[in-house]
Design a protein around this motif. Sequence first.
Motif, PDB file in Angstrom:
ATOM      1  N   VAL A  36      37.039  17.813 -27.871  1.00  0.00           N
ATOM      2  CA  VAL A  36      36.363  16.560 -28.157  1.00  0.00           C
ATOM      3  C   VAL A  36      37.376  15.476 -27.835  1.00  0.00           C
ATOM      4  O   VAL A  36      38.577  15.631 -28.068  1.00  0.00           O
ATOM      5  CB  VAL A  36      35.876  16.482 -29.632  1.00  0.00           C
ATOM      6  CG1 VAL A  36      37.023  16.474 -30.607  1.00  0.00           C
ATOM      7  CG2 VAL A  36      34.971  15.290 -29.841  1.00  0.00           C
ATOM      8  N   THR A  37      36.900  14.427 -27.241  1.00  0.00           N
ATOM      9  CA  THR A  37      37.775  13.314 -26.893  1.00  0.00           C
ATOM     10  C   THR A  37      37.386  12.109 -27.728  1.00  0.00           C
ATOM     11  O   THR A  37      36.194  11.813 -27.885  1.00  0.00           O
ATOM     12  CB  THR A  37      37.638  12.966 -25.391  1.00  0.00           C
ATOM     13  OG1 THR A  37      37.919  14.134 -24.635  1.00  0.00           O
ATOM     14  CG2 THR A  37      38.575  11.850 -24.998  1.00  0.00           C
ATOM     15  N   LEU A  38      38.375  11.454 -28.268  1.00  0.00           N
ATOM     16  CA  LEU A  38      38.145  10.255 -29.075  1.00  0.00           C
ATOM     17  C   LEU A  38      38.880   9.093 -28.426  1.00  0.00           C
ATOM     18  O   LEU A  38      40.054   9.206 -28.081  1.00  0.00           O
ATOM     19  CB  LEU A  38      38.672  10.473 -30.493  1.00  0.00           C
ATOM     20  CG  LEU A  38      38.081  11.673 -31.228  1.00  0.00           C
ATOM     21  CD1 LEU A  38      38.902  11.999 -32.454  1.00  0.00           C
ATOM     22  CD2 LEU A  38      36.642  11.408 -31.596  1.00  0.00           C
ATOM     23  N   ILE A  52      33.111   8.944 -29.298  1.00  0.00           N
ATOM     24  CA  ILE A  52      33.259  10.396 -29.391  1.00  0.00           C
ATOM     25  C   ILE A  52      32.623  11.006 -28.146  1.00  0.00           C
ATOM     26  O   ILE A  52      31.465  10.720 -27.829  1.00  0.00           O
ATOM     27  CB  ILE A  52      32.578  10.951 -30.657  1.00  0.00           C
ATOM     28  CG1 ILE A  52      33.159  10.299 -31.910  1.00  0.00           C
ATOM     29  CG2 ILE A  52      32.709  12.469 -30.715  1.00  0.00           C
ATOM     30  CD1 ILE A  52      32.422  10.648 -33.197  1.00  0.00           C
ATOM     31  N   VAL A  53      33.397  11.833 -27.447  1.00  0.00           N
ATOM     32  CA  VAL A  53      32.899  12.514 -26.257  1.00  0.00           C
ATOM     33  C   VAL A  53      33.030  14.015 -26.495  1.00  0.00           C
ATOM     34  O   VAL A  53      34.140  14.517 -26.687  1.00  0.00           O
ATOM     35  CB  VAL A  53      33.697  12.108 -24.993  1.00  0.00           C
ATOM     36  CG1 VAL A  53      33.181  12.857 -23.773  1.00  0.00           C
ATOM     37  CG2 VAL A  53      33.652  10.601 -24.783  1.00  0.00           C
ATOM     38  N   GLU A  66      39.870  13.084 -38.902  1.00  0.00           N
ATOM     39  CA  GLU A  66      41.163  12.412 -39.012  1.00  0.00           C
ATOM     40  C   GLU A  66      41.093  10.996 -38.422  1.00  0.00           C
ATOM     41  O   GLU A  66      41.571  10.042 -39.019  1.00  0.00           O
ATOM     42  CB  GLU A  66      42.229  13.228 -38.293  1.00  0.00           C
ATOM     43  CG  GLU A  66      43.618  12.637 -38.388  1.00  0.00           C
ATOM     44  CD  GLU A  66      44.656  13.495 -37.680  1.00  0.00           C
ATOM     45  OE1 GLU A  66      45.725  12.947 -37.355  1.00  0.00           O
ATOM     46  OE2 GLU A  66      44.416  14.693 -37.446  1.00  0.00           O
ATOM     47  N   GLU A  67      40.466  10.876 -37.269  1.00  0.00           N
ATOM     48  CA  GLU A  67      40.356   9.567 -36.611  1.00  0.00           C
ATOM     49  C   GLU A  67      39.487   8.608 -37.415  1.00  0.00           C
ATOM     50  O   GLU A  67      39.874   7.460 -37.674  1.00  0.00           O
ATOM     51  CB  GLU A  67      39.793   9.736 -35.204  1.00  0.00           C
ATOM     52  CG  GLU A  67      39.743   8.452 -34.408  1.00  0.00           C
ATOM     53  CD  GLU A  67      41.113   7.937 -33.998  1.00  0.00           C
ATOM     54  OE1 GLU A  67      41.193   6.749 -33.622  1.00  0.00           O
ATOM     55  OE2 GLU A  67      42.099   8.692 -34.053  1.00  0.00           O
ATOM     56  N   LEU A  68      38.307   9.057 -37.830  1.00  0.00           N
ATOM     57  CA  LEU A  68      37.400   8.170 -38.568  1.00  0.00           C
ATOM     58  C   LEU A  68      37.972   7.777 -39.928  1.00  0.00           C
ATOM     59  O   LEU A  68      37.878   6.616 -40.335  1.00  0.00           O
ATOM     60  CB  LEU A  68      36.029   8.841 -38.733  1.00  0.00           C
ATOM     61  CG  LEU A  68      35.224   9.071 -37.446  1.00  0.00           C
ATOM     62  CD1 LEU A  68      33.904   9.770 -37.751  1.00  0.00           C
ATOM     63  CD2 LEU A  68      34.991   7.774 -36.688  1.00  0.00           C
ATOM     64  N   THR A  69      38.584   8.734 -40.605  1.00  0.00           N
ATOM     65  CA  THR A  69      39.203   8.428 -41.903  1.00  0.00           C
ATOM     66  C   THR A  69      40.324   7.415 -41.733  1.00  0.00           C
ATOM     67  O   THR A  69      40.451   6.473 -42.520  1.00  0.00           O
ATOM     68  CB  THR A  69      39.738   9.716 -42.562  1.00  0.00           C
ATOM     69  OG1 THR A  69      38.633  10.608 -42.759  1.00  0.00           O
ATOM     70  CG2 THR A  69      40.399   9.429 -43.895  1.00  0.00           C
ATOM     71  N   GLN A  89      27.874   9.971 -25.924  1.00  0.00           N
ATOM     72  CA  GLN A  89      28.321  11.144 -25.168  1.00  0.00           C
ATOM     73  C   GLN A  89      28.516  12.380 -26.048  1.00  0.00           C
ATOM     74  O   GLN A  89      29.271  13.285 -25.699  1.00  0.00           O
ATOM     75  CB  GLN A  89      29.606  10.801 -24.430  1.00  0.00           C
ATOM     76  CG  GLN A  89      29.395   9.686 -23.407  1.00  0.00           C
ATOM     77  CD  GLN A  89      30.686   9.306 -22.733  1.00  0.00           C
ATOM     78  OE1 GLN A  89      31.205  10.080 -21.944  1.00  0.00           O
ATOM     79  NE2 GLN A  89      31.201   8.131 -23.066  1.00  0.00           N
ATOM     80  N   VAL A  90      27.813  12.406 -27.173  1.00  0.00           N
ATOM     81  CA  VAL A  90      27.849  13.575 -28.045  1.00  0.00           C
ATOM     82  C   VAL A  90      26.649  14.447 -27.680  1.00  0.00           C
ATOM     83  O   VAL A  90      25.509  14.024 -27.790  1.00  0.00           O
ATOM     84  CB  VAL A  90      27.805  13.168 -29.534  1.00  0.00           C
ATOM     85  CG1 VAL A  90      27.698  14.398 -30.423  1.00  0.00           C
ATOM     86  CG2 VAL A  90      29.031  12.354 -29.892  1.00  0.00           C
TER      87      VAL A  90
END
Length: 149
Positions: A36-38, A52-53, A66-69, A89-90
């Motif tokens: 997954v790419t952020l 989010i890809v 981790e990223e969203l938090t 792109q999910v």
Amino acid sequence: MRADNGQETAAQREPQAEAPPAEAPRAAAPRAEVAVTLRTHHTETGVAVCTIVGDLDFDTLASVEEELTGLVEERTPPRPSALVVDLAQVGFCDSSGLNLLLRTRAAAVAAGMDLRLAAVAPAVRRVLELTGADTVFSLYDSVTDAIAA
């Protein structure tokens, strides 16, 4: 050997064929690397945008969480006034992905921040609609619309 009526039975006439040897259990095929790419950036208007890809599921949950938090708990001034999650792109979202979005929304509300879902891919929109979660999120057709809200 004869059966009670004097006739040979098939089992008595023919030798028993041996059962073919049991195949050894096969190992599951190795699973392709789950990726997954952020991509995250902040706008001039103080909105954090996370794109989010890939799939949003159990296998990708840790890195997305981790990223969203981190964005919700960001303390560095200027703190974002809103978090836009770009879901265009999910390709897939399971219950763990939905649960993460709901937890992120609750954390954002507690932090005084708006959470906006943008460009929601059809597969994700279907999950939101089937579960009724589409009624608790702010959904926008595009990232531009979500930033401007």
